[in-house]
Design a protein around this motif. Structure first.
Motif, PDB file in Angstrom:
ATOM      1  N   ARG A 151     -14.454 -44.364  29.380  1.00 29.78           N
ATOM      2  CA  ARG A 151     -12.990 -44.303  29.258  1.00 29.78           C
ATOM      3  C   ARG A 151     -12.582 -43.762  27.883  1.00 29.78           C
ATOM      4  O   ARG A 151     -11.695 -42.911  27.770  1.00 29.78           O
ATOM      5  CB  ARG A 151     -12.396 -45.680  29.493  1.00 29.78           C
ATOM      6  N   GLU A 191     -10.280 -40.470  27.242  1.00 32.29           N
ATOM      7  CA  GLU A 191      -8.947 -40.624  26.645  1.00 32.29           C
ATOM      8  C   GLU A 191      -8.865 -40.052  25.229  1.00 32.29           C
ATOM      9  O   GLU A 191      -7.855 -39.465  24.862  1.00 32.29           O
ATOM     10  CB  GLU A 191      -8.552 -42.103  26.606  1.00 32.29           C
ATOM     11  N   SER A 192      -9.888 -40.262  24.447  1.00 34.82           N
ATOM     12  CA  SER A 192      -9.834 -39.900  23.036  1.00 34.82           C
ATOM     13  C   SER A 192     -10.275 -38.464  22.767  1.00 34.82           C
ATOM     14  O   SER A 192      -9.799 -37.846  21.824  1.00 34.82           O
ATOM     15  CB  SER A 192     -10.706 -40.876  22.233  1.00 34.82           C
TER      16      SER A 192
END
Length: 122
Positions: free
Chosen positions: A77, A81-82
C-alpha cells in the motif's frame, strides 16, 4: 515499473537505528522524495515535519511471523500511495531481521524493490 532503491536499517537499540536513519536521510539528493517505513512510533513523531519525507508506521506485529501478511499489505500500500524515489525500512533488530530481509528479496518485492543496502545500525 522502476525499482525503488531501498535500505533496511535494523538494530535492537532505538537510538542507534535513529542515528543511522538520520545519516541516510542527510545523504539523499536534494529534493528527492523519500519514504520511511518505520517500526517505531517515535520515528514517526521525529520525522513528520521533515519536508520531502513521507513517514509511515509499520504494523506492530512481527513482520516475519504472525504479522507477515499485515507487513506485506502495508508495504504494498505504501509503495502504491507514496511512489517514493527512495525507501528506508526501519526494523528492530534481533533474530527476525534476516528473515524479514529475505522476504524483501522474494519474487514479489524483488520486482519493485532494489535492496541496495542492509545496514545494521551498530
Amino acid at each position: 515499473m522502476r525499482r525503488v532503491p531501498t535500505v533496511v536499517v535494523s538494530d535492537v537499540d532505538r537510538a542507534e537505528r535513529h542515528r543511522a536513519l538520520m545519516t541516510l536521510l542527510g545523504g539523499r539528493p536534494p529534493g528527492a522524495k523519500c519514504t520511511v517505513f518505520a517500526a517505531d512510533a517515535a520515528t514517526l513523531d521525529q520525522l513528520q515535519a521533515e519536508p520531502q519525507i513521507d513517514v509511515r508506521l509499520a504494523p506492530a506485529a512481527c513482520p516475519c511471523c504472525v504479522g507477515q501478511v499485515a507487513f506485506r499489505f502495508a508495504l504494498t500500500r505504501l509503495l502504491r500511495e507514496s511512489a517514493p524515489q527512495y525507501l528506508i525500512i526501519e526494523l528492530p533488530g534481533g533474530p527476525h531481521a534476516p528473515r524479514i530481509e529475505a522476504m524483501l528479496r522474494d519474487h514479489f518485492f524483488s520486482a519493485v524493490l532494489d535492496l541496495v543496502t542492509e545496514r545494521r545500525a551498530t
